[in-house]
Design an enzyme around this catalytic site. Sequence first.
Site, PDB file in Angstrom:
ATOM      1  N   SER A 292     -12.818  -4.285  -0.192  1.00 40.56           N
ATOM      2  CA  SER A 292     -11.338  -4.494  -0.188  1.00 40.56           C
ATOM      3  C   SER A 292     -10.623  -3.654   0.461  1.00 40.56           C
ATOM      4  CB  SER A 292     -11.014  -4.997  -1.633  1.00 40.56           C
ATOM      5  OG  SER A 292      -9.962  -5.552  -1.920  1.00 40.56           O
ATOM      6  N   ASP A 303     -10.495  -0.252  14.371  1.00 37.19           N
ATOM      7  CA  ASP A 303     -10.013  -1.399  15.185  1.00 37.19           C
ATOM      8  C   ASP A 303      -9.034  -0.652  16.254  1.00 37.19           C
ATOM      9  OD1 ASP A 303     -11.404  -3.240  14.348  1.00 37.19           O
ATOM     10  OD2 ASP A 303      -9.856  -4.365  13.376  1.00 37.19           O
ATOM     11  N   LYS A 317     -15.748  -7.587   1.514  1.00 35.16           N
ATOM     12  CA  LYS A 317     -15.108  -8.282   0.536  1.00 35.16           C
ATOM     13  C   LYS A 317     -13.630  -8.294   1.391  1.00 35.16           C
ATOM     14  CE  LYS A 317     -12.372  -8.790  -3.806  1.00 35.16           C
ATOM     15  NZ  LYS A 317     -11.131  -8.948  -3.360  1.00 35.16           N
TER      16      LYS A 317
END
Length: 554
Positions: A292, A303, A317
């Site tokens: 999460s 990223d 998740k």
Amino acid sequence: MKLKNKTVLVLLASVLTLGLLFSFSNKDDKLFSIAKNLDIFASLIRELDSYYVDEIDPEKLVTVGIAAMLEELDPYTEFIPEENSDDFRLMTTGEYGGVGALIGNRTGINMILMPYKGFPAQVGGLRIGDEILMVDTVNVREKLTSDISKLLKGPANTPVMVEVKRGDDTLSVNLTRKKIVISNVPYYGKLDEQTGYIKLTDFTTNASADVRKALIDLKSQGITRLVLDVRDNPGGILKEAVEIVNLFIPKGKEVVKTIGKLESVNAVYKTTKTPLDKDIPLVVLINERSASAAEIVAGALQDYDRAVLIGRKTFGKGLVQTSIPLSYNSQVKVTTAKYYIPSGRCIQAIDYSNRDENGNSIAIPDSLRKQFKTKNGRIVLDGAGIEPDTKVELKSYSPIAYSLVARNHVFDFGTEFFRANKEIASPREFEITDKIYDGFIKSLEGKEYDYTTYVEKSIEDLEKYAQKEKYYDEIKVQIEDLKKKVSHSKEQDLVTFKQDIKDALLEEIVSRYYFQEGIIEASLRKDAEVEKSLEVLNDRSRMTKLLIASNRSK
């Protein structure tokens, strides 16, 4: 106030659903269906109450029904009754009123497993291994640990008496409950003169403030690079994840967006502040239990090619939960959206909307995983968690070490050692000497700790399949011979796997003197992921190459 008359309860439910049925039958097919089925449910409870042969508990039946209904959706959509609101508040805020101790049941005995440093239980003298006998006037020997926990919790500044058994002694400890705020950063420190380390265990309220404070302190001590550890972190508040990412990337950058069925849950979360340090070389440690919000932090930093990720693939998740209040002070934590990190990927690994013929949710197949690109053009995939830039295999422990820990022999020796030794060296310096190890071996005399080795299990499987496929008679002699050759010797395994057992003993003993912080600090000495982090950070050209598209390493 709760309604106590169960007949009134079901009649009211019936009246309400009939009202819905009448109001919506000509307006909306879906609302009509909801009202219709609510009426059927209320009628069923009413008739069961009237006709079932034994007395029923309507509240219990309804709770079971709600749980079964939500189980059809996903594991994260959850009904929270009023009596569980304190536990939910602890999960989301990290605070509660109590004595500040983790309790549990070991071999049928309710005991203190970890008093949190600086809180009433630890300050008042409670220790790991203390058997809990009484809380105020309530005998708790046979109670569930969840019930004992409720007795220990209460408003701040209220008294509570805890009676414990320690060895042959029985002690009564008078404590005053306090507001317990559990830090999201139980430990931070320096791995070497240049490298800082921050252990982030949760994303409750103030997680970002805890990380910021730790980083500022480490920078004041002269660190020039950082390892952020989110292994085993189950996640939590999304806003805190955004704030933590903002410590390392510039203002105005997208960290995560949420997309759901309702327009009200669709949002884009961007960094809003000047970063604390946008240039410090950074490694993030992840594993299969990072989930999460932990995945948002790791994924966003990956990223933007801002950090090298080391460890193993995360849990996967990518679902967002929202708490919605219901009647009678209950609430429901419901999945309202999926989150997408800067590259555009959603890392949700299980598709709960599709199930196999047995009703089980299925993992997203590799063929359906889509490619995305990081800022530098590195290929990343969605649909299965966050994959590390450098993988470190999961460490496996010997069966004898597992057995000694599982049967509490290591735990019990830690307790005995603590009673016999007032102090030990610091977590980074303390060692399990051969003298201590020999004492542990002696403590095992007459105790059971049998186990099956991996090779023995393989032979058992071979024997089972040979019998199933009618080959057993032909190879029976060879199987029996193999059994004799690999039959393990406990005495020899205590020598062969001495280091595994010493590692377990070290953490157990250190916990008695230095608590949770000490366990983390001691574990860093032989941590494969930490060692790999230092290796990467020490080689700047390698770290740079890991963050370039054409040279990405797994």
